[in-house]
Write a protein that holds these residues in place. Structure first.
Motif, PDB file in Angstrom:
ATOM      1  N   UNK A   5       0.834  -1.203   0.000  1.00  0.00           N
ATOM      2  CA  UNK A   5       0.000   0.000   0.000  1.00  0.00           C
ATOM      3  C   UNK A   5       0.866   1.249   0.000  1.00  0.00           C
ATOM      4  N   UNK A   6       1.971   1.212   0.731  1.00  0.00           N
ATOM      5  CA  UNK A   6       2.864   2.369   0.782  1.00  0.00           C
ATOM      6  C   UNK A   6       3.510   2.617  -0.585  1.00  0.00           C
ATOM      7  N   UNK A   7       3.946   1.523  -1.245  1.00  0.00           N
ATOM      8  CA  UNK A   7       4.536   1.656  -2.579  1.00  0.00           C
ATOM      9  C   UNK A   7       3.517   2.241  -3.563  1.00  0.00           C
ATOM     10  N   UNK A   8       2.277   1.701  -3.478  1.00  0.00           N
ATOM     11  CA  UNK A   8       1.213   2.201  -4.370  1.00  0.00           C
ATOM     12  C   UNK A   8       0.951   3.680  -4.118  1.00  0.00           C
ATOM     13  N   UNK A   9       1.004   4.094  -2.876  1.00  0.00           N
ATOM     14  CA  UNK A   9       0.750   5.495  -2.547  1.00  0.00           C
ATOM     15  C   UNK A   9       1.836   6.398  -3.109  1.00  0.00           C
ATOM     16  N   UNK A  10       3.114   5.977  -2.949  1.00  0.00           N
ATOM     17  CA  UNK A  10       4.214   6.782  -3.496  1.00  0.00           C
ATOM     18  C   UNK A  10       4.144   6.849  -5.036  1.00  0.00           C
ATOM     19  N   UNK A  11       3.844   5.702  -5.675  1.00  0.00           N
ATOM     20  CA  UNK A  11       3.750   5.676  -7.140  1.00  0.00           C
ATOM     21  C   UNK A  11       2.598   6.554  -7.635  1.00  0.00           C
ATOM     22  N   UNK A  12       1.486   6.479  -6.914  1.00  0.00           N
ATOM     23  CA  UNK A  12       0.327   7.284  -7.302  1.00  0.00           C
ATOM     24  C   UNK A  12       0.618   8.769  -7.157  1.00  0.00           C
ATOM     25  N   UNK A  13       1.291   9.140  -6.059  1.00  0.00           N
ATOM     26  CA  UNK A  13       1.626  10.544  -5.844  1.00  0.00           C
ATOM     27  C   UNK A  13       2.528  11.090  -6.928  1.00  0.00           C
ATOM     28  N   UNK A  14       3.568  10.318  -7.304  1.00  0.00           N
ATOM     29  CA  UNK A  14       4.467  10.768  -8.364  1.00  0.00           C
ATOM     30  C   UNK A  14       3.762  10.875  -9.704  1.00  0.00           C
ATOM     31  N   UNK A  15       2.895   9.890 -10.015  1.00  0.00           N
ATOM     32  CA  UNK A  15       2.167   9.916 -11.289  1.00  0.00           C
ATOM     33  C   UNK A  15       1.178  11.087 -11.344  1.00  0.00           C
ATOM     34  N   UNK A  16       0.550  11.396 -10.196  1.00  0.00           N
ATOM     35  CA  UNK A  16      -0.404  12.513 -10.165  1.00  0.00           C
ATOM     36  C   UNK A  16       0.305  13.828 -10.430  1.00  0.00           C
ATOM     37  N   UNK A  17       1.459  14.001  -9.853  1.00  0.00           N
ATOM     38  CA  UNK A  17       2.208  15.243 -10.097  1.00  0.00           C
ATOM     39  C   UNK A  17       2.542  15.402 -11.576  1.00  0.00           C
ATOM     40  N   UNK A  18       3.003  14.301 -12.207  1.00  0.00           N
ATOM     41  CA  UNK A  18       3.311  14.356 -13.635  1.00  0.00           C
ATOM     42  C   UNK A  18       2.035  14.589 -14.457  1.00  0.00           C
ATOM     43  N   UNK A  19       0.918  13.971 -14.051  1.00  0.00           N
ATOM     44  CA  UNK A  19      -0.341  14.145 -14.777  1.00  0.00           C
ATOM     45  C   UNK A  19      -0.861  15.571 -14.717  1.00  0.00           C
TER      46      UNK A  19
END
Length: 386
Positions: A5-19
């Motif tokens: 869940x922590x990995x998914x949260x970090x990946x989602x946060x980085x992808x959202x910033x790029x999006x």
């Protein structure tokens, strides 16, 4: 599970910033070529993946070597993605430009022809719509040219028809004014006749202008075709008697229709007058009315003895200003037994049948003509009232 869940949260946060950054860039370039937009989309996709990967790698404290490997893999994917986006974008732009040039050609008065080659589903659908629009415009241009030709002919014929009675009125008025008229009463009667003729022509022009302008106001009511035919026959009986033409209205059924009585009586009167004028003395003009066999419409027919209309003229019979050929005009001065010799009346300005079609179509009906043995038959088809 907590680590995932922590990995998914970090990946989602980085992808959202790029999006979010990509959305802002797309908004800034929204008026540019579609190739630019496709390139930005591809770059945003790779950047989102890279940002998510780097965020997870930073959180997991990957070694420099592992981080470099991941970055290199993502960078190669980015290069390929951008290249594909550029190629695809240039292809779509090229097809769009070809489509624009083809659309410009038919917009300038030509016809649309879809560019050869493959296209995306959207561009192919747009090509089909443009082709359909091109066909509609071609039909509209042809109709406009025919209408313009008809109007020019009408102006020429009306000018000629007005000049003749006006010249006669002027000559008769000058003769009366100078006291040169041997029979003033006869001149007065002739002046009255010419004035009535001019008044009729002006009335037809006004009616036709209302029809063409879409300003013809109808007041429909349910009535019997038998009554409409009776009123029309009463109005044209003097002309038929003067011309020595018999009127036959014995085949008129008492069927209901929902029409404007005044306008539809004018339709029948115009058809009957036209038939009487083109039927030789001692001939017969027959009017009939019945429900069509399938029960879907009421058909009123007027049959004359004109000898027929040339096949090439049949499509133009209801055109504004059409008068036909001399073949349809019976010889002047033909008399029947007990009937005085009567000269053929003026052919008119060719407005009567155009008015017929306009009024009938305003009633959601149809006017047609066809040749029959010895003459022609005009048919008026009206919908059966609900």
């Amino acid at each position: 599970m907590k680590d995932i869940l922590l990995i998914a949260l970090f990946a989602f946060g980085g992808a959202v910033c790029a999006g979010v950054l990509g959305a802002l860039v797309l908004r800034l370039v929204r008026h540019r070529s579609v190739a630019v937009s496709l390139t930005v989309i591809a770059a945003v996709t790779v950047t989102a993946m890279l940002a998510g990967t780097l965020a997870v790698a930073q959180a997991m404290f990957l070694s420099r070597h592992d981080l470099a490997v991941v970055t290199l893999v993502v960078a190669m994917a980015a290069v390929v993605s951008l290249a594909v986006a550029l190629v695809l974008g240039r292809w779509v732009v090229a097809r769009s430009r070809e489509l624009s040039l083809a659309a410009r050609d038919f917009g300038d008065g030509g016809s649309f022809a879809a560019p050869p080659g493959l296209a995306t589903a959207e561009l192919d659908s747009l090509s089909r719509e443009l082709a359909a629009t091109s066909r509609k415009l071609a039909v509209s241009r042809e109709r406009e040219r025919a209408l313009e030709t008809s109007r020019r002919e009408l102006v020429a014929w009306i000018s000629h028809d007005l000049r003749t009675p006006l010249a006669g009125l002027r000559a008769m008025s000058e003769a009366l004014e100078d006291g040169m008229a041997e029979d003033p009463a006869r001149y007065h009667r002739q002046i009255r006749t010419e004035v009535d003729r001019l008044n009729s022509m002006v009335g037809d022009l006004f009616e036709l202008s209302r029809i063409h302008a879409g300003a013809l106001t109808l007041s429909p009511s349910r009535m019997s075709v038998y009554d409409l035919v009776g009123d029309a026959l009463s109005g044209v009986h003097p002309l038929a008697r003067e011309r020595g033409v018999r009127l036959d209205g014995g085949a008129v059924d008492r069927v209901p229709v929902e029409v404007d009585g005044k306008e539809m009586t004018r339709v029948l009167a115009n058809l009957l007058i036209n038939a009487i004028r083109h039927t030789p003395a001692d001939g017969t003009v027959a009017i009939a009315a019945s429900v069509r066999e399938d029960g879907g419409a009421v058909v009123v027919t007027v049959t004359d003895g004109c000898g027929g209309i040339p096949p090439e003229d049949l499509p133009r019979v209801f055109d504004t200003g059409w008068r036909g050929t001399q073949a349809r005009t019976p010889p002047a001065g033909v008399a029947s037994a007990g009937v005085a010799s009567v000269p053929a009346p003026p052919a008119g300005a060719g407005l009567g049948l155009a008015i017929v079609r306009g009024i009938v179509e305003a009633h959601a009906g149809r006017a047609a003509v066809r040749n029959v043995p010895g003459g022609c038959r005009f048919e008026v088809t009206l919908p059966v009232p609900a």
